[in-house]
Design a protein around this motif. Structure first.
Motif, PDB file in Angstrom:
ATOM      1  N   LEU A   1      -3.630  12.393   0.815  1.00  0.00           N
ATOM      2  CA  LEU A   1      -4.900  12.374   1.561  1.00  0.00           C
ATOM      3  C   LEU A   1      -5.795  11.315   0.927  1.00  0.00           C
ATOM      4  CD1 LEU A   1      -4.296  15.867   1.052  1.00  0.00           C
ATOM      5  CD2 LEU A   1      -5.309  15.502   3.278  1.00  0.00           C
ATOM      6  N   ASP A   2      -5.493  10.064   1.283  1.00  0.00           N
ATOM      7  CA  ASP A   2      -6.164   8.928   0.655  1.00  0.00           C
ATOM      8  C   ASP A   2      -7.386   8.530   1.482  1.00  0.00           C
ATOM      9  OD1 ASP A   2      -6.739   6.815  -0.946  1.00  0.00           O
ATOM     10  OD2 ASP A   2      -5.032   5.580  -0.345  1.00  0.00           O
ATOM     11  N   GLN A   3      -8.326   9.452   1.565  1.00  0.00           N
ATOM     12  CA  GLN A   3      -9.513   9.230   2.399  1.00  0.00           C
ATOM     13  C   GLN A   3     -10.483   8.243   1.722  1.00  0.00           C
ATOM     14  OE1 GLN A   3     -11.790  12.896   2.477  1.00  0.00           O
ATOM     15  NE2 GLN A   3     -11.176  13.388   0.387  1.00  0.00           N
TER      16      GLN A   3
ATOM     17  N   GLY B   1       0.844  -1.188   0.000  1.00  0.00           N
ATOM     18  CA  GLY B   1       0.000   0.000   0.000  1.00  0.00           C
ATOM     19  C   GLY B   1       0.885   1.247   0.000  1.00  0.00           C
ATOM     20  N   SER B   2       0.246   2.411   0.168  1.00  0.00           N
ATOM     21  CA  SER B   2       0.988   3.670   0.027  1.00  0.00           C
ATOM     22  C   SER B   2       2.206   3.793   0.964  1.00  0.00           C
ATOM     23  CB  SER B   2       0.038   4.859   0.185  1.00  0.00           C
ATOM     24  OG  SER B   2      -0.695   4.760   1.382  1.00  0.00           O
ATOM     25  N   PRO B   3       2.122   3.409   2.253  1.00  0.00           N
ATOM     26  CA  PRO B   3       3.299   3.647   3.105  1.00  0.00           C
ATOM     27  C   PRO B   3       4.538   2.862   2.667  1.00  0.00           C
ATOM     28  CG  PRO B   3       1.526   2.541   4.333  1.00  0.00           C
ATOM     29  CD  PRO B   3       0.968   2.877   3.013  1.00  0.00           C
TER      30      PRO B   3
ATOM     31  N   ALA C   1      -4.190   8.727  14.864  1.00  0.00           N
ATOM     32  CA  ALA C   1      -5.070   9.861  15.191  1.00  0.00           C
ATOM     33  C   ALA C   1      -6.120  10.071  14.111  1.00  0.00           C
ATOM     34  CB  ALA C   1      -4.227  11.123  15.329  1.00  0.00           C
ATOM     35  N   ASP C   2      -7.147  10.802  14.505  1.00  0.00           N
ATOM     36  CA  ASP C   2      -8.144  11.251  13.535  1.00  0.00           C
ATOM     37  C   ASP C   2      -7.495  12.394  12.738  1.00  0.00           C
ATOM     38  OD1 ASP C   2     -10.243  12.357  12.199  1.00  0.00           O
ATOM     39  OD2 ASP C   2     -11.588  12.441  13.933  1.00  0.00           O
ATOM     40  N   PHE C   3      -7.640  12.340  11.431  1.00  0.00           N
ATOM     41  CA  PHE C   3      -7.019  13.371  10.594  1.00  0.00           C
ATOM     42  C   PHE C   3      -7.404  14.774  11.064  1.00  0.00           C
ATOM     43  CE2 PHE C   3      -7.575  16.228   6.917  1.00  0.00           C
ATOM     44  CZ  PHE C   3      -6.245  16.376   6.553  1.00  0.00           C
ATOM     45  N   ALA C   4      -8.675  14.928  11.460  1.00  0.00           N
ATOM     46  CA  ALA C   4      -9.155  16.248  11.877  1.00  0.00           C
ATOM     47  C   ALA C   4      -8.352  16.782  13.067  1.00  0.00           C
ATOM     48  CB  ALA C   4     -10.635  16.165  12.235  1.00  0.00           C
TER      49      ALA C   4
ATOM     50  N   ASN D   1      -0.071   8.155   9.282  1.00  0.00           N
ATOM     51  CA  ASN D   1      -1.182   8.223  10.231  1.00  0.00           C
ATOM     52  C   ASN D   1      -2.294   7.270   9.820  1.00  0.00           C
ATOM     53  OD1 ASN D   1      -2.765   9.503  12.427  1.00  0.00           O
ATOM     54  ND2 ASN D   1      -4.076  10.130  10.722  1.00  0.00           N
ATOM     55  N   GLU D   2      -2.865   6.602  10.814  1.00  0.00           N
ATOM     56  CA  GLU D   2      -4.021   5.725  10.558  1.00  0.00           C
ATOM     57  C   GLU D   2      -4.903   5.767  11.800  1.00  0.00           C
ATOM     58  OE1 GLU D   2      -5.599   3.811   8.125  1.00  0.00           O
ATOM     59  OE2 GLU D   2      -6.950   3.371   9.785  1.00  0.00           O
ATOM     60  N   PHE D   3      -6.171   5.981  11.577  1.00  0.00           N
ATOM     61  CA  PHE D   3      -7.121   6.211  12.659  1.00  0.00           C
ATOM     62  C   PHE D   3      -7.528   4.928  13.394  1.00  0.00           C
ATOM     63  CE2 PHE D   3     -11.738   7.305  13.671  1.00  0.00           C
ATOM     64  CZ  PHE D   3     -11.410   7.946  14.850  1.00  0.00           C
TER      65      PHE D   3
END
Ligand code: SAM
Length: 369
Positions: free
Chosen positions: A146-148, A60-62, A124-127, A88-90
């Motif tokens: 930003l692969d939401q 995947g991306s990382p 964490a939460d992106f927000a 980061n991953e929530f």
């Protein structure tokens, strides 16, 4: 937003296309800054990093980002550039897998940490993480992914904050067909104010492009940012990447990445404008022009009517139209061969190095009949 666990199934073809674009762009971006003597430190943020691999062990991306840094370790060591990455991953379970996958990759490839790479893991939460991260993004050349899963984080609160930074390139992913279906619902409109009537004036397959056009209108008048789309169709759904950058070098590199992915249109993982059909002569309408032919024709006319006078004008026009330098060079060479124009150099010099880096500007003169 869907809560499906990516690690529990293989990536589909559309996801692979997205990941290839993400990776190929990193491949171009990293050496640009590593080799620049004036840049001491760079940052890469993968805010929605996932687990590291899919069910079949496809990266995947990382992991793809780490792989591209790995390819540059000799240059990084030589130049002494500090490379910082934040993954980061929530979701906690996915976060654990992410950390494990990346740490394993780093232990298998010790040259990365020897070259000074620093990896920061966040759960964490992106927000919540964004207000802190933006302070770093404002300070250092940054590549931001930003692969939401949906579209929520495209709201002005984040998008316009990124636009204010000077040396950030970002790649947003969004589920554009959500807009088609739910765009008028309050929860959507509260997040992202898109004029759905306008967006639906074009056929469904263009929804990603239509959203992008409205995003362009939301940028401040003075913006230096350019936005480019890449539409990804998966079965009946339409997704897409939105690339944003303020420097022509970045735009040039993204467009080369996109045209490498699809050398017919450079903007989708399918034949979005039905260019294949245009290869044949239409019985009633004659020959319709493909995207590249259309561009060549517009460039030719602009040179002949003197709107475009130099290689710099031609290069700017090429990027604005979402094309790559070779498309423009081919047409200008053809015009010279046909005796329509002349220029002082052996080649038309339409590329980043000649126009922006070396500032070698030449004029295209119209030959008198
Ligand atoms: C499309 S996936 C990303 C896939 C990843 N880039 C890869 O290559 O495997 C989106 C990820 O974002 C995570 N996510 C969802 N909401 C989030 C949030 N508010 N903040 C951070 N991550 C979130 C999901 O758990 C999911 O793993």
């Amino acid at each position: 937003m869907s809560g499906k666990d990516l690690h529990s199934k293989p990536f589909d073809e559309g996801t692979i296309t997205k990941l290839e674009i993400f990776e190929n762009y990193a491949k171009e971006w990293i050496p640009t800054f590593v080799m620049s003597n004036s840049v001491k430190a760079i940052w890469i943020f993968d805010f929605f990093a996932g687990t590291g691999y899919d069910l079949n062990g496809v990266a995947g991306s990382p992991i793809r980002i780490l792989q591209q840094i790995k390819n540059q370790t000799d240059n990084i060591s030589k130049q002494g550039t500090k490379i910082n990455v934040c993954f980061n991953e929530f979701e906690k379970e996915k976060y654990n897998l992410l950390e494990e996958s990346c740490k394993q990759f780093l232990s298998d490839n010790p040259e990365l940490e020897r070259a000074g790479l620093k990896v920061y893991y966040r759960n964490a939460d992106f927000a919540e993480i964004f207000p802190k991260a933006i302070k770093i993004i404002q300070k250092y050349p940054s590549l931001v992914y930003l692969d939401q899963n949906g579209m929520k984080f495209l709201s002005d609160k984040y998008f316009l904050e990124l636009e204010k930074t000077k040396t950030t390139d970002f790649l947003y992913f969004l589920s554009s067909s959500y807009f088609w279906r739910f765009g008028n619902e309050k929860v959507f409109q509260n997040n992202l104010n898109i004029d759905m009537d306008k967006a639906k004036r074009n056929p469904y397959k263009y929804i990603h492009k239509s959203i992008l056009e409205q995003l362009r209108d939301r940028l401040p008048k003075s913006t230096k940012y350019s936005l480019y789309p890449f539409t990804i169709k998966k079965e009946t759904n339409v997704y897409g990447i939105i690339f944003g950058a303020s420097h022509p070098r970045a735009v040039d590199k993204f467009l080369k990445t996109a045209w490498k992915e699809n050398n017919f249109n450079g903007e989708a993982n399918f034949d979005i404008d039905d260019d294949m059909d245009k290869k044949q002569l239409d019985l009633f309408e004659g020959k319709k022009l493909t995207k590249i032919e259309n561009f060549s024709c517009a460039l030719r006319n602009s040179i002949l009517n003197r709107t475009i006078k130099t290689n710099k004008d031609a290069y700017t026009f090429t990027l604005e139209q979402g094309h790559i330098d070779v498309h423009a060079s081919d047409e200008v060479k053809k015009m010279k061969k046909e005796g329509l124009i002349s220029y002082s150099e052996r080649t038309p010099l339409i590329n980043y190095d000649q126009v922006i880096k070396k500032k070698r500007i030449i004029e295209y003169k119209i030959n008198q009949p």
